[in-house]
Every structure is written in structure tokens, then in C-alpha cells.
Write a protein that holds these residues in place. Sequence first.
Motif, PDB file in Angstrom:
ATOM      1  N   PHE A   1       3.332 -58.372 -24.577  1.00  0.00           N
ATOM      2  CA  PHE A   1       1.901 -58.096 -24.487  1.00  0.00           C
ATOM      3  C   PHE A   1       1.594 -56.656 -24.875  1.00  0.00           C
ATOM      4  CE2 PHE A   1      -1.864 -56.660 -22.217  1.00  0.00           C
ATOM      5  CZ  PHE A   1      -2.783 -57.662 -22.490  1.00  0.00           C
ATOM      6  N   ALA A   2       2.509 -55.712 -24.612  1.00  0.00           N
ATOM      7  CA  ALA A   2       2.229 -54.298 -24.835  1.00  0.00           C
ATOM      8  C   ALA A   2       2.568 -53.854 -26.252  1.00  0.00           C
ATOM      9  CB  ALA A   2       2.988 -53.448 -23.817  1.00  0.00           C
TER      10      ALA A   2
ATOM     11  N   PHE B   1       9.558 -60.180 -18.691  1.00  0.00           N
ATOM     12  CA  PHE B   1       9.115 -59.816 -17.353  1.00  0.00           C
ATOM     13  C   PHE B   1       7.619 -60.073 -17.266  1.00  0.00           C
ATOM     14  CE2 PHE B   1      12.824 -57.402 -18.447  1.00  0.00           C
ATOM     15  CZ  PHE B   1      13.622 -57.475 -17.304  1.00  0.00           C
ATOM     16  N   ASP B   2       7.211 -60.934 -16.323  1.00  0.00           N
ATOM     17  CA  ASP B   2       5.827 -61.378 -16.211  1.00  0.00           C
ATOM     18  C   ASP B   2       5.120 -60.667 -15.064  1.00  0.00           C
ATOM     19  OD1 ASP B   2       6.285 -63.203 -18.274  1.00  0.00           O
ATOM     20  OD2 ASP B   2       7.033 -64.712 -16.863  1.00  0.00           O
ATOM     21  N   CYS B   3       3.920 -60.167 -15.341  1.00  0.00           N
ATOM     22  CA  CYS B   3       3.102 -59.556 -14.294  1.00  0.00           C
ATOM     23  C   CYS B   3       2.641 -60.645 -13.336  1.00  0.00           C
ATOM     24  CB  CYS B   3       1.901 -58.846 -14.911  1.00  0.00           C
ATOM     25  SG  CYS B   3       0.728 -58.184 -13.693  1.00  0.00           S
ATOM     26  N   PRO B   4       2.880 -60.521 -12.039  1.00  0.00           N
ATOM     27  CA  PRO B   4       2.471 -61.580 -11.100  1.00  0.00           C
ATOM     28  C   PRO B   4       0.958 -61.684 -10.943  1.00  0.00           C
ATOM     29  CG  PRO B   4       3.356 -59.686  -9.923  1.00  0.00           C
ATOM     30  CD  PRO B   4       3.599 -59.427 -11.371  1.00  0.00           C
ATOM     31  N   ALA B   5       0.202 -60.656 -11.356  1.00  0.00           N
ATOM     32  CA  ALA B   5      -1.250 -60.690 -11.189  1.00  0.00           C
ATOM     33  C   ALA B   5      -1.958 -61.335 -12.367  1.00  0.00           C
ATOM     34  CB  ALA B   5      -1.784 -59.267 -10.967  1.00  0.00           C
TER      35      ALA B   5
ATOM     36  N   GLY C   1      11.791 -55.762 -21.921  1.00  0.00           N
ATOM     37  CA  GLY C   1      12.460 -54.903 -20.965  1.00  0.00           C
ATOM     38  C   GLY C   1      12.033 -53.450 -21.061  1.00  0.00           C
ATOM     39  N   ASP C   2      11.901 -52.916 -22.276  1.00  0.00           N
ATOM     40  CA  ASP C   2      11.509 -51.520 -22.445  1.00  0.00           C
ATOM     41  C   ASP C   2      10.087 -51.272 -21.963  1.00  0.00           C
ATOM     42  OD1 ASP C   2      13.960 -50.836 -23.485  1.00  0.00           O
ATOM     43  OD2 ASP C   2      13.346 -51.160 -25.573  1.00  0.00           O
ATOM     44  N   CYS C   3       9.180 -52.180 -22.225  1.00  0.00           N
ATOM     45  CA  CYS C   3       7.797 -52.005 -21.774  1.00  0.00           C
ATOM     46  C   CYS C   3       7.683 -52.167 -20.264  1.00  0.00           C
ATOM     47  CB  CYS C   3       6.884 -52.990 -22.494  1.00  0.00           C
ATOM     48  SG  CYS C   3       6.664 -52.630 -24.258  1.00  0.00           S
ATOM     49  N   ASP C   4       8.491 -53.064 -19.682  1.00  0.00           N
ATOM     50  CA  ASP C   4       8.516 -53.187 -18.225  1.00  0.00           C
ATOM     51  C   ASP C   4       8.966 -51.869 -17.600  1.00  0.00           C
ATOM     52  OD1 ASP C   4       8.648 -54.401 -15.604  1.00  0.00           O
ATOM     53  OD2 ASP C   4      10.810 -54.468 -15.886  1.00  0.00           O
ATOM     54  N   GLU C   5       9.979 -51.239 -18.204  1.00  0.00           N
ATOM     55  CA  GLU C   5      10.450 -49.938 -17.723  1.00  0.00           C
ATOM     56  C   GLU C   5       9.353 -48.895 -17.841  1.00  0.00           C
ATOM     57  OE1 GLU C   5      13.436 -47.428 -16.191  1.00  0.00           O
ATOM     58  OE2 GLU C   5      13.819 -49.498 -16.795  1.00  0.00           O
TER      59      GLU C   5
ATOM     60  N   ALA D   1       6.400 -44.756 -16.132  1.00  0.00           N
ATOM     61  CA  ALA D   1       5.534 -43.762 -16.759  1.00  0.00           C
ATOM     62  C   ALA D   1       4.054 -44.132 -16.690  1.00  0.00           C
ATOM     63  CB  ALA D   1       5.948 -43.549 -18.222  1.00  0.00           C
ATOM     64  N   LEU D   2       3.702 -45.375 -17.030  1.00  0.00           N
ATOM     65  CA  LEU D   2       2.294 -45.758 -17.113  1.00  0.00           C
ATOM     66  C   LEU D   2       1.669 -45.979 -15.741  1.00  0.00           C
ATOM     67  CD1 LEU D   2       0.112 -46.277 -19.223  1.00  0.00           C
ATOM     68  CD2 LEU D   2       0.788 -48.680 -19.255  1.00  0.00           C
ATOM     69  N   HIS D   3       2.408 -46.646 -14.845  1.00  0.00           N
ATOM     70  CA  HIS D   3       1.977 -46.898 -13.472  1.00  0.00           C
ATOM     71  C   HIS D   3       0.720 -47.774 -13.375  1.00  0.00           C
ATOM     72  CE1 HIS D   3       4.984 -44.011 -12.341  1.00  0.00           C
ATOM     73  NE2 HIS D   3       4.362 -43.043 -12.989  1.00  0.00           N
ATOM     74  N   VAL D   4       0.459 -48.577 -14.393  1.00  0.00           N
ATOM     75  CA  VAL D   4      -0.628 -49.545 -14.358  1.00  0.00           C
ATOM     76  C   VAL D   4      -0.296 -50.646 -15.368  1.00  0.00           C
ATOM     77  CG1 VAL D   4      -2.000 -48.358 -16.095  1.00  0.00           C
ATOM     78  CG2 VAL D   4      -3.123 -49.881 -14.482  1.00  0.00           C
ATOM     79  N   CYS D   5      -0.613 -51.906 -15.019  1.00  0.00           N
ATOM     80  CA  CYS D   5      -0.321 -53.006 -15.914  1.00  0.00           C
ATOM     81  C   CYS D   5      -1.379 -53.047 -17.012  1.00  0.00           C
ATOM     82  CB  CYS D   5      -0.307 -54.321 -15.143  1.00  0.00           C
ATOM     83  SG  CYS D   5      -0.149 -55.791 -16.185  1.00  0.00           S
ATOM     84  N   PRO D   6      -0.998 -53.019 -18.302  1.00  0.00           N
ATOM     85  CA  PRO D   6      -2.000 -53.099 -19.374  1.00  0.00           C
ATOM     86  C   PRO D   6      -2.769 -54.408 -19.357  1.00  0.00           C
ATOM     87  CG  PRO D   6       0.119 -52.305 -20.218  1.00  0.00           C
ATOM     88  CD  PRO D   6       0.364 -52.810 -18.825  1.00  0.00           C
TER      89      PRO D   6
END
Length: 361
Positions: free
Chosen positions: A322-323, A333-337, A344-348, A353-358
Motif C-alpha cells: 500500500f505504501a 503485514f496487514d493493518c488491523p484497523a 516488510g520494509d514499509c512495516d518497519e 519512523a512514521l508512527h502513523v498508518c498511511p
Amino acid sequence: MQRWERAGEGAWAALEEDAEGRLVDGGPGSRDGGGKRRRVGGGAGGLARGLIRYVALVVDGSAAAGSGDLRPSRLAACCAAGAEFLADLFAGNPFSSACVVDARDGAAKLASPLSGAARAHADALAAVGRAAPAGAFSLQRALEAAAAALEAAPDYGFREVVVLSSSLATRDAGDLNAVAARLAAAKIRCHVVNLAAETYVVRKLADATGGEFAVALDAGHLAALLGNRVEPPPLAADDARLAGEPPPLPAPALASSAGGAPAWRATTHACPRCATRAAELPAACAVCDLPLVSAPHLARSYHHLFPVAAFPGRVAEDGACFACGGGLAPRAFDCPACGAAFCGDCDEAVHAALHVCPGCG
């Protein structure tokens, strides 16, 4: 080769691949390996955390720190990992202050005073690393020097001592139990990372002060252990600071320039309680001792209180992230919300670093 033998050969020397050329889980280059990058999961949100932190970093510079099992030496590895730890600490905890304690020759001294100047601490650690290891290590002297610096810090902050020890023994003239009692009474937690092995007296000291003890296996593991100390710790019930009567108001202490005149900047900040002007933030009000911070500082600390939930992983053969729009295989890796899928890299990146789900916006 053993893991500690290949630690100094570069990150590429420790990578492990399967038959298809993919990194094997558990290797230092993988997501769950022993390097600094670690699998980040969402912690519990809404917890009271010690965002205002005062940290004393103790570096063992005794003769044992000259051992070459960590290349080029234990002392050099500790100074490099300590500098990176303090840089991450100030980046993620803008309200924090730190100091560096150099322990060698049976004594200890402050290499840098308690402040939020990351560059000064990095220079101090570089100087400690350049000095030749010598003498014996005295944990008592090191903790007394750290306690003297931290006890002068305001009581609304969270006080910690992080000891990087290379010695199996400590040569002390006094009783370590008395030092542990002093640290516990001042609400100072002592975390110890030893590069040699676990010792009973040091483990007992860490437990008595509410800290943690660990043995570093290699340079990557040392960085990971220090990385665990970057996130602000949750506050326990006995960490609450009860506000009493306001202290008597002293005369404001103004920073003086070389000519003796007050050195004010073009832009100053007013204390919301007593309207005293402050030259820079973050700082404590010179009159009422109120912590003064700015909105960007609060924004940089907000994610510690309400972290992003952990994204559960699954096997993925196809699909796009998605990112970044790249492939998801082999793990997604799926966002539960919102249900958005990330590689894997975007989940990391989302958790570290981002601290918010895009996907959640």
C-alpha cells in the motif's frame, strides 16, 4: 565462524541466505536478527510514560575494556554504540538530558555535564574512546558520580543510569548495597550491559533499583540492547511526583555573555505561569521551575504515548504494498484497523519512523 568472530567483518559477512537467495530469519541482517534493526510491534497505548528523562551513560574504561573480542576493542565499541544511543535518545525524546561518566583507574569523572547538547556528548565519548584503557573498574565510584549528576535534576523527570561494563570484577572501597539504596531512594533506575558475563552483585544492583541487566553477545546485540532504552519507560505508581506548595521564587538567573550583559536572543519565550522570558526551549523556567516545551517537541513525543498497533504478518505470494507499491512476497503485514497490506520494509518504517498508518490517514 561464531557470531562474535564475524561481527567485525562488515554487515555483509554475517548475512545468511536460503537456497533461493532470501535472507534467513534470525541472521543479523534479517528483521528479527541481532542487529540494531529489530521487529517493532505496537506497544500498549495510553500509558503514562517518563517523557522528561535524565540519563547518565557510564562507560567502563578499565584495562578489561582493551580486549579485542569486539573490534577494534570493547571500549571503542561501547563509545560508538553509546554515541548512537544518545543520538537516538535525543531524536525520540526531545525533553531529555544526558551526561557521560568515564570510569577507569578505580575512579570516575564526568566526561560531559548533564545537558541536552548531543554534540557535546558525542565529543566526550570520542575522547573517552581515544584514551588508553587503564586500571580497574569501580562500579561504586561510577554510580556515585552518576548519582551526583542526576540528583541535581528536577524531581519531575525520570532518572536513569546506563552502565556499559567490560569487566568481570569491580574494585570498590565501600558497600554496593548502600549505593543501591541511595539510587533507589532517589528513584534512579540502573540498567547494566556487560560485555563479558553476568555477575551476581551487578545483577542484584539492577534488580534492586528497578533496572535491567543483560550481556551483549556482539556489537550488533549491544546496539539492540541500547536501542531498547530509547523508548520512554512506562511510569509506575511510585514514580508519581506529588506537587506541593510552590517553592519560593528566587531571582531569575540570566545567562551572561563575555561582557557581563545578559545574552538574550532575538526571539524569547514567555513562561505561562510567571511570564519569565526564556531564551531557548526546551528548558526549565528560571523562576518557577516549570518545564517549558514547544509544540514540535510535544508532537515528536506523542507517538510514545499512543504507538501504532503491531501489524500481523502472513505469507504473501502476490499483491502490491500500500505504501511503496512494490511486491509483498514473501511476507505481508496487514493493518488491523484499515486492512492495508505493507511489505516488510514499509512495516518497519511505519513503526520506527512514521508512527502513523498511511492507510488510516
